[in-house]
Design a protein around this motif. Structure first.
Motif, PDB file in Angstrom:
ATOM      1  N   TYR A   4       0.169  -0.636  -0.157  1.00  0.00           N
ATOM      2  CA  TYR A   4      -0.088  -0.098  -0.338  1.00  0.00           C
ATOM      3  C   TYR A   4       0.636   0.943  -0.112  1.00  0.00           C
ATOM      4  N   LYS A   5       1.885   1.061   1.098  1.00  0.00           N
ATOM      5  CA  LYS A   5       2.801   2.022   0.481  1.00  0.00           C
ATOM      6  C   LYS A   5       3.323   2.418  -0.927  1.00  0.00           C
ATOM      7  N   GLN A   6       3.904   1.436  -1.072  1.00  0.00           N
ATOM      8  CA  GLN A   6       4.402   1.930  -2.917  1.00  0.00           C
ATOM      9  C   GLN A   6       3.150   2.064  -3.448  1.00  0.00           C
ATOM     10  N   LEU A   7       2.733   1.834  -3.652  1.00  0.00           N
ATOM     11  CA  LEU A   7       1.162   2.239  -4.200  1.00  0.00           C
ATOM     12  C   LEU A   7       1.175   3.525  -4.483  1.00  0.00           C
ATOM     13  N   LEU A   8       0.661   4.740  -3.428  1.00  0.00           N
ATOM     14  CA  LEU A   8       0.283   5.521  -2.790  1.00  0.00           C
ATOM     15  C   LEU A   8       0.839   7.199  -4.086  1.00  0.00           C
ATOM     16  N   PRO A   9       2.153   6.455  -4.023  1.00  0.00           N
ATOM     17  CA  PRO A   9       2.943   7.600  -4.971  1.00  0.00           C
ATOM     18  C   PRO A   9       2.643   7.967  -6.427  1.00  0.00           C
ATOM     19  N   TYR A  10       2.047   6.688  -6.531  1.00  0.00           N
ATOM     20  CA  TYR A  10       1.576   6.978  -7.905  1.00  0.00           C
ATOM     21  C   TYR A  10       0.233   6.905  -8.396  1.00  0.00           C
ATOM     22  N   VAL A  11      -0.657   7.022  -7.510  1.00  0.00           N
ATOM     23  CA  VAL A  11      -2.095   6.967  -7.694  1.00  0.00           C
ATOM     24  C   VAL A  11      -2.746   8.846  -7.169  1.00  0.00           C
ATOM     25  N   GLY A  12      -1.956   9.525  -6.943  1.00  0.00           N
ATOM     26  CA  GLY A  12      -2.518  10.505  -6.434  1.00  0.00           C
ATOM     27  C   GLY A  12      -2.949  11.051  -5.852  1.00  0.00           C
ATOM     28  N   GLU A  13      -3.160  12.389  -4.836  1.00  0.00           N
ATOM     29  CA  GLU A  13      -3.766  12.062  -3.735  1.00  0.00           C
ATOM     30  C   GLU A  13      -5.788  11.817  -3.493  1.00  0.00           C
ATOM     31  N   GLU A  14      -6.105  13.134  -5.228  1.00  0.00           N
ATOM     32  CA  GLU A  14      -7.727  13.360  -5.546  1.00  0.00           C
ATOM     33  C   GLU A  14      -8.119  11.740  -5.521  1.00  0.00           C
ATOM     34  N   PHE A  15      -6.752  10.957  -6.094  1.00  0.00           N
ATOM     35  CA  PHE A  15      -7.322   9.915  -6.380  1.00  0.00           C
ATOM     36  C   PHE A  15      -7.853   8.450  -4.342  1.00  0.00           C
ATOM     37  N   ILE A  16      -6.844   9.160  -4.089  1.00  0.00           N
ATOM     38  CA  ILE A  16      -6.940   8.236  -2.620  1.00  0.00           C
ATOM     39  C   ILE A  16      -8.087   8.856  -2.210  1.00  0.00           C
ATOM     40  N   GLY A  17      -8.281  10.063  -2.025  1.00  0.00           N
ATOM     41  CA  GLY A  17      -9.418  10.615  -1.301  1.00  0.00           C
ATOM     42  C   GLY A  17     -10.844  10.028  -2.134  1.00  0.00           C
ATOM     43  N   PHE A  18     -11.021  10.194  -3.211  1.00  0.00           N
ATOM     44  CA  PHE A  18     -11.731   9.572  -4.353  1.00  0.00           C
ATOM     45  C   PHE A  18     -12.013   8.073  -3.975  1.00  0.00           C
ATOM     46  N   MET A  19     -11.122   7.598  -3.622  1.00  0.00           N
ATOM     47  CA  MET A  19     -11.463   5.830  -3.080  1.00  0.00           C
ATOM     48  C   MET A  19     -11.812   5.984  -1.523  1.00  0.00           C
ATOM     49  N   ASP A  20     -11.369   6.845  -0.379  1.00  0.00           N
ATOM     50  CA  ASP A  20     -11.943   6.896   0.676  1.00  0.00           C
ATOM     51  C   ASP A  20     -13.736   6.710   0.705  1.00  0.00           C
ATOM     52  N   ASP A  21     -14.307   7.988  -0.520  1.00  0.00           N
ATOM     53  CA  ASP A  21     -15.672   8.308  -0.622  1.00  0.00           C
ATOM     54  C   ASP A  21     -16.234   7.040  -1.289  1.00  0.00           C
ATOM     55  N   LEU A  22     -15.650   5.665  -2.363  1.00  0.00           N
ATOM     56  CA  LEU A  22     -15.783   4.513  -2.996  1.00  0.00           C
ATOM     57  C   LEU A  22     -16.112   3.597  -2.679  1.00  0.00           C
ATOM     58  N   LEU A  23     -14.866   3.357  -1.365  1.00  0.00           N
ATOM     59  CA  LEU A  23     -15.272   2.167   0.077  1.00  0.00           C
ATOM     60  C   LEU A  23     -16.193   2.187   0.317  1.00  0.00           C
ATOM     61  N   SER A  24     -16.458   3.533   1.181  1.00  0.00           N
ATOM     62  CA  SER A  24     -17.142   3.927   1.767  1.00  0.00           C
ATOM     63  C   SER A  24     -19.192   3.904   1.402  1.00  0.00           C
ATOM     64  N   HIS A  25     -18.867   4.182   0.329  1.00  0.00           N
ATOM     65  CA  HIS A  25     -20.333   3.630  -0.361  1.00  0.00           C
ATOM     66  C   HIS A  25     -20.477   2.067  -0.485  1.00  0.00           C
ATOM     67  N   ILE A  26     -19.024   1.477  -0.863  1.00  0.00           N
ATOM     68  CA  ILE A  26     -19.301   0.395  -1.092  1.00  0.00           C
ATOM     69  C   ILE A  26     -20.186  -0.054  -0.582  1.00  0.00           C
ATOM     70  N   GLU A  27     -19.270  -0.041   1.135  1.00  0.00           N
ATOM     71  CA  GLU A  27     -19.496  -1.336   2.288  1.00  0.00           C
ATOM     72  C   GLU A  27     -21.460  -0.516   3.093  1.00  0.00           C
ATOM     73  N   LYS A  28     -21.332   0.389   2.698  1.00  0.00           N
ATOM     74  CA  LYS A  28     -22.956   1.168   3.115  1.00  0.00           C
ATOM     75  C   LYS A  28     -24.159   0.006   2.253  1.00  0.00           C
ATOM     76  N   ARG A  29     -23.810   0.154   0.736  1.00  0.00           N
ATOM     77  CA  ARG A  29     -24.685  -0.351   0.332  1.00  0.00           C
ATOM     78  C   ARG A  29     -24.621  -1.970   0.278  1.00  0.00           C
ATOM     79  N   MET A  30     -23.210  -2.432   0.459  1.00  0.00           N
ATOM     80  CA  MET A  30     -23.647  -4.322   0.614  1.00  0.00           C
ATOM     81  C   MET A  30     -23.895  -4.498   1.946  1.00  0.00           C
TER      82      MET A  30
END
Length: 279
Positions: free
Chosen positions: A63-89
Protein backbone atom coordinates in the motif's frame (compact mmCIF):
# COMPACT_ATOMS: atom_id res chain seq x y z
CA UNK A 1 -8.05 7.16 17.31
CA UNK A 2 -6.47 8.27 20.61
CA UNK A 3 -4.76 11.65 20.73
CA UNK A 4 -1.47 9.93 21.57
CA UNK A 5 -1.16 8.59 18.03
CA UNK A 6 1.86 10.26 16.45
CA UNK A 7 3.12 10.71 12.91
CA UNK A 8 5.80 8.30 11.81
CA UNK A 9 5.85 9.25 8.15
CA UNK A 10 3.75 11.51 5.91
CA UNK A 11 2.95 9.76 2.64
CA UNK A 12 0.98 12.69 1.24
CA UNK A 13 -1.37 15.42 2.43
CA UNK A 14 -4.17 12.91 3.02
CA UNK A 15 -2.32 9.81 4.19
CA UNK A 16 0.11 9.28 7.05
CA UNK A 17 1.73 6.35 8.80
CA UNK A 18 1.29 6.74 12.53
CA UNK A 19 2.34 4.98 15.72
CA UNK A 20 -0.69 3.78 17.65
CA UNK A 21 -0.28 2.89 21.38
CA UNK A 22 -2.22 -0.36 20.94
CA UNK A 23 -1.98 -1.36 17.27
CA UNK A 24 1.56 -0.03 16.75
CA UNK A 25 1.96 1.04 13.11
CA UNK A 26 -1.24 2.08 11.32
CA UNK A 27 -2.15 3.96 8.15
CA UNK A 28 -4.49 6.92 8.61
CA UNK A 29 -6.50 8.68 5.90
CA UNK A 30 -8.20 12.04 6.20
CA UNK A 31 -8.46 15.14 4.04
CA UNK A 32 -5.41 17.30 4.83
CA UNK A 33 -4.35 15.07 7.72
CA UNK A 34 -0.72 15.05 6.62
CA UNK A 35 -0.43 18.69 5.54
CA UNK A 36 2.48 20.37 7.31
CA UNK A 37 2.89 17.49 9.74
CA UNK A 38 6.30 16.46 11.02
CA UNK A 39 7.51 13.12 12.32
CA UNK A 40 6.58 12.62 15.98
CA UNK A 41 3.82 15.23 15.88
CA UNK A 42 0.49 14.33 17.53
CA UNK A 43 -2.53 13.91 15.28
CA UNK A 44 -5.89 15.59 15.63
CA UNK A 45 -8.45 12.83 16.17
CA UNK A 46 -11.19 14.74 14.35
CA UNK A 47 -9.15 14.77 11.13
CA UNK A 48 -8.92 10.98 10.91
CA UNK A 49 -11.53 9.53 8.54
CA UNK A 50 -10.18 6.00 8.08
CA UNK A 51 -7.77 3.81 10.02
CA UNK A 52 -6.06 0.83 8.40
CA UNK A 53 -4.38 -1.63 10.67
CA UNK A 54 -3.05 -3.66 7.72
CA UNK A 55 -1.51 -6.18 10.08
CA UNK A 56 -0.10 -8.08 7.12
CA UNK A 57 3.27 -6.35 6.72
CA UNK A 58 3.53 -7.29 3.04
CA UNK A 59 0.11 -5.75 2.38
CA UNK A 60 1.09 -2.64 4.32
CA UNK A 61 4.29 -2.24 2.33
CA UNK A 62 2.42 -2.76 -0.96
CA UNK A 63 0.00 0.00 0.00
CA UNK A 64 2.83 2.39 0.83
CA UNK A 65 4.47 1.71 -2.53
CA UNK A 66 1.19 2.16 -4.40
CA UNK A 67 0.28 5.58 -2.97
CA UNK A 68 2.89 7.72 -4.80
CA UNK A 69 1.56 6.50 -8.15
CA UNK A 70 -2.14 7.23 -7.70
CA UNK A 71 -2.28 10.83 -6.50
CA UNK A 72 -3.89 12.44 -3.49
CA UNK A 73 -7.18 13.30 -5.21
CA UNK A 74 -7.60 9.67 -6.22
CA UNK A 75 -6.94 8.45 -2.66
CA UNK A 76 -9.67 10.77 -1.38
CA UNK A 77 -12.01 9.52 -4.07
CA UNK A 78 -11.26 5.88 -3.19
CA UNK A 79 -12.13 6.58 0.44
CA UNK A 80 -15.57 7.85 -0.64
CA UNK A 81 -15.94 4.98 -3.09
CA UNK A 82 -15.16 2.27 -0.53
CA UNK A 83 -17.46 3.87 2.03
CA UNK A 84 -20.24 3.72 -0.56
CA UNK A 85 -19.52 0.04 -1.29
CA UNK A 86 -19.48 -0.84 2.40
CA UNK A 87 -22.79 0.94 3.00
CA UNK A 88 -24.51 -0.59 -0.05
CA UNK A 89 -23.26 -4.11 0.69
CA UNK A 90 -24.10 -3.68 4.39
CA UNK A 91 -20.91 -5.52 5.22
CA UNK A 92 -17.46 -4.74 6.57
CA UNK A 93 -14.92 -4.94 3.76
CA UNK A 94 -11.67 -6.81 4.11
CA UNK A 95 -8.86 -4.26 4.21
CA UNK A 96 -7.15 -5.81 1.19
CA UNK A 97 -9.70 -4.12 -1.11
CA UNK A 98 -8.06 -0.78 -0.34
CA UNK A 99 -4.97 -2.01 -2.12
CA UNK A 100 -6.49 -4.33 -4.70
CA UNK A 101 -9.28 -2.07 -5.98
CA UNK A 102 -7.18 1.10 -5.81
CA UNK A 103 -4.49 -0.61 -7.87
CA UNK A 104 -7.02 -2.07 -10.33
CA UNK A 105 -8.90 1.18 -10.93
CA UNK A 106 -5.76 3.32 -11.25
CA UNK A 107 -4.33 0.86 -13.76
CA UNK A 108 -7.65 0.74 -15.64
CA UNK A 109 -7.61 4.54 -15.93
CA UNK A 110 -4.02 4.40 -17.16
CA UNK A 111 -5.07 1.88 -19.85
CA UNK A 112 -7.94 4.13 -20.91
CA UNK A 113 -5.61 7.11 -21.26
CA UNK A 114 -3.45 4.97 -23.52
CA UNK A 115 -6.45 3.89 -25.58
CA UNK A 116 -6.31 0.27 -24.40
CA UNK A 117 -9.26 -1.91 -23.46
CA UNK A 118 -9.37 -5.14 -21.50
CA UNK A 119 -12.02 -7.74 -22.21
CA UNK A 120 -13.78 -9.58 -19.40
CA UNK A 121 -14.53 -13.08 -20.78
CA UNK A 122 -16.93 -14.03 -17.97
CA UNK A 123 -18.88 -10.81 -17.48
CA UNK A 124 -22.27 -12.51 -17.90
CA UNK A 125 -21.37 -15.26 -15.45
CA UNK A 126 -20.24 -12.70 -12.87
CA UNK A 127 -23.54 -10.84 -13.26
CA UNK A 128 -25.45 -14.05 -12.46
CA UNK A 129 -23.03 -15.22 -9.77
CA UNK A 130 -22.89 -11.97 -7.80
CA UNK A 131 -25.97 -9.86 -8.68
CA UNK A 132 -25.71 -7.50 -5.69
CA UNK A 133 -21.98 -6.94 -6.24
CA UNK A 134 -22.68 -6.32 -9.93
CA UNK A 135 -25.35 -3.74 -9.08
CA UNK A 136 -22.97 -1.88 -6.75
CA UNK A 137 -20.17 -2.13 -9.35
CA UNK A 138 -22.42 -0.30 -11.82
CA UNK A 139 -22.81 2.46 -9.22
CA UNK A 140 -19.02 2.56 -8.80
CA UNK A 141 -18.58 3.05 -12.55
CA UNK A 142 -21.13 5.90 -12.43
CA UNK A 143 -19.21 7.51 -9.56
CA UNK A 144 -15.95 7.25 -11.51
CA UNK A 145 -17.50 8.95 -14.52
CA UNK A 146 -19.15 11.65 -12.39
CA UNK A 147 -16.13 12.45 -10.21
CA UNK A 148 -13.16 11.66 -12.46
CA UNK A 149 -14.62 11.99 -15.94
CA UNK A 150 -13.69 8.49 -17.14
CA UNK A 151 -16.35 6.32 -18.77
CA UNK A 152 -15.37 2.73 -18.03
CA UNK A 153 -16.12 -0.06 -20.52
CA UNK A 154 -18.80 -2.51 -19.45
CA UNK A 155 -16.23 -5.26 -18.93
CA UNK A 156 -14.79 -3.36 -15.98
CA UNK A 157 -18.07 -3.73 -14.10
CA UNK A 158 -17.41 -7.47 -13.81
CA UNK A 159 -13.90 -6.96 -12.47
CA UNK A 160 -15.10 -4.42 -9.90
CA UNK A 161 -17.89 -6.80 -8.83
CA UNK A 162 -15.28 -9.52 -8.28
CA UNK A 163 -13.21 -7.18 -6.08
CA UNK A 164 -16.32 -6.35 -4.03
CA UNK A 165 -17.16 -10.04 -3.63
CA UNK A 166 -13.58 -10.73 -2.61
CA UNK A 167 -13.73 -8.05 0.06
CA UNK A 168 -16.92 -9.34 1.69
CA UNK A 169 -16.04 -13.05 1.52
CA UNK A 170 -12.27 -12.88 2.14
CA UNK A 171 -11.72 -14.94 -1.02
CA UNK A 172 -8.68 -14.21 -3.14
CA UNK A 173 -9.41 -12.52 -6.47
CA UNK A 174 -7.42 -15.28 -8.17
CA UNK A 175 -9.78 -17.91 -6.72
CA UNK A 176 -12.87 -15.96 -7.77
CA UNK A 177 -11.44 -15.61 -11.28
CA UNK A 178 -10.68 -19.33 -11.48
CA UNK A 179 -14.16 -20.25 -10.29
CA UNK A 180 -15.81 -17.83 -12.74
CA UNK A 181 -13.70 -19.19 -15.59
CA UNK A 182 -14.62 -22.76 -14.62
CA UNK A 183 -18.32 -21.90 -14.65
CA UNK A 184 -17.91 -20.23 -18.05
CA UNK A 185 -16.27 -23.39 -19.40
CA UNK A 186 -19.04 -25.56 -17.96
CA UNK A 187 -21.81 -23.43 -19.50
CA UNK A 188 -20.06 -23.53 -22.87
CA UNK A 189 -19.86 -27.32 -22.67
CA UNK A 190 -23.57 -27.48 -21.85
CA UNK A 191 -24.36 -25.46 -24.97
CA UNK A 192 -22.14 -27.69 -27.05
CA UNK A 193 -23.44 -31.00 -25.70
CA UNK A 194 -27.12 -30.04 -25.73
CA UNK A 195 -26.85 -28.09 -29.00
CA UNK A 196 -28.56 -25.06 -27.50
CA UNK A 197 -27.84 -21.36 -27.04
CA UNK A 198 -28.34 -20.48 -23.42
CA UNK A 199 -30.32 -17.33 -22.72
CA UNK A 200 -27.98 -15.73 -20.24
CA UNK A 201 -30.67 -13.37 -19.03
CA UNK A 202 -33.12 -16.15 -18.20
CA UNK A 203 -34.02 -17.32 -14.72
CA UNK A 204 -33.04 -20.89 -15.64
CA UNK A 205 -29.53 -19.79 -16.59
CA UNK A 206 -29.27 -17.78 -13.39
CA UNK A 207 -30.34 -20.80 -11.34
CA UNK A 208 -27.82 -23.04 -13.10
CA UNK A 209 -24.94 -20.65 -12.50
CA UNK A 210 -25.91 -20.14 -8.87
CA UNK A 211 -26.06 -23.91 -8.38
CA UNK A 212 -22.62 -24.37 -9.91
CA UNK A 213 -21.24 -21.67 -7.62
CA UNK A 214 -22.74 -23.31 -4.56
CA UNK A 215 -21.43 -26.69 -5.70
CA UNK A 216 -17.93 -25.26 -5.98
CA UNK A 217 -18.26 -23.66 -2.54
CA UNK A 218 -19.37 -27.00 -1.11
CA UNK A 219 -16.25 -28.62 -2.56
CA UNK A 220 -14.02 -26.03 -0.86
CA UNK A 221 -15.84 -26.54 2.45
CA UNK A 222 -15.96 -30.34 2.16
CA UNK A 223 -19.75 -30.34 2.46
CA UNK A 224 -22.02 -33.03 1.03
CA UNK A 225 -25.38 -32.54 -0.66
CA UNK A 226 -26.81 -35.75 0.76
CA UNK A 227 -27.37 -39.34 -0.22
CA UNK A 228 -28.30 -40.30 -3.75
CA UNK A 229 -31.97 -41.29 -3.89
CA UNK A 230 -34.36 -43.29 -6.05
CA UNK A 231 -34.65 -40.14 -8.13
CA UNK A 232 -31.16 -40.89 -9.40
CA UNK A 233 -32.24 -43.97 -11.34
CA UNK A 234 -35.39 -42.25 -12.56
CA UNK A 235 -33.39 -39.34 -13.99
CA UNK A 236 -30.85 -41.71 -15.50
CA UNK A 237 -33.61 -43.56 -17.39
CA UNK A 238 -35.81 -40.59 -18.27
CA UNK A 239 -33.11 -38.06 -19.22
CA UNK A 240 -29.98 -40.04 -20.21
CA UNK A 241 -28.41 -37.18 -22.20
CA UNK A 242 -28.70 -34.70 -19.32
CA UNK A 243 -27.69 -37.33 -16.78
CA UNK A 244 -24.52 -38.25 -18.68
CA UNK A 245 -23.69 -34.60 -19.25
CA UNK A 246 -24.07 -33.94 -15.52
CA UNK A 247 -21.49 -36.64 -14.86
CA UNK A 248 -19.16 -35.06 -17.40
CA UNK A 249 -19.53 -31.67 -15.69
CA UNK A 250 -18.72 -33.22 -12.31
CA UNK A 251 -15.60 -34.90 -13.71
CA UNK A 252 -14.39 -31.58 -15.14
CA UNK A 253 -15.01 -29.85 -11.81
CA UNK A 254 -13.07 -32.56 -10.00
CA UNK A 255 -10.18 -32.18 -12.41
CA UNK A 256 -10.06 -28.38 -12.16
CA UNK A 257 -10.62 -28.15 -8.40
CA UNK A 258 -8.44 -31.19 -7.68
CA UNK A 259 -10.92 -32.35 -5.04
CA UNK A 260 -13.66 -35.00 -4.95
CA UNK A 261 -17.26 -33.95 -5.55
CA UNK A 262 -20.28 -35.49 -3.86
CA UNK A 263 -22.00 -37.90 -6.27
CA UNK A 264 -25.38 -36.60 -5.13
CA UNK A 265 -24.68 -33.43 -7.15
CA UNK A 266 -25.62 -35.50 -10.21
CA UNK A 267 -29.31 -35.35 -9.32
CA UNK A 268 -29.51 -31.57 -9.03
CA UNK A 269 -27.36 -30.92 -12.09
CA UNK A 270 -29.48 -33.26 -14.19
CA UNK A 271 -32.65 -31.42 -13.16
CA UNK A 272 -31.10 -28.07 -14.10
CA UNK A 273 -29.91 -29.41 -17.44
CA UNK A 274 -33.25 -30.96 -18.30
CA UNK A 275 -34.98 -27.67 -17.51
CA UNK A 276 -32.58 -25.82 -19.80
CA UNK A 277 -33.00 -28.36 -22.60
CA UNK A 278 -36.78 -28.19 -22.52
CA UNK A 279 -37.11 -24.42 -22.15
Amino acid sequence: MPASARVKRVLNNNVVIAIHPVHEEVILIGKGIGFGKKNGEALNVSEVEKTFLLEDKVMQENYKQLLPYVGEEFIGFMDDLLSHIEKRMDSTLNEHIHIALTDHLSFAIKRMKEGLDFNNPFLIEVQSLYPKEHEVALEVVDMIESRLGFQFPIGEVGFIAMHIHSAITDKEISQISRDSELIRQLTQLIEQELAIDLDRQSIDFHRLVQHLRRAIDRVYKGEEVGERTKLDNLLKNEYPVCYNLAWKLIKIMQQKLKQPIDDAEIVYLTIHLQRLQSS
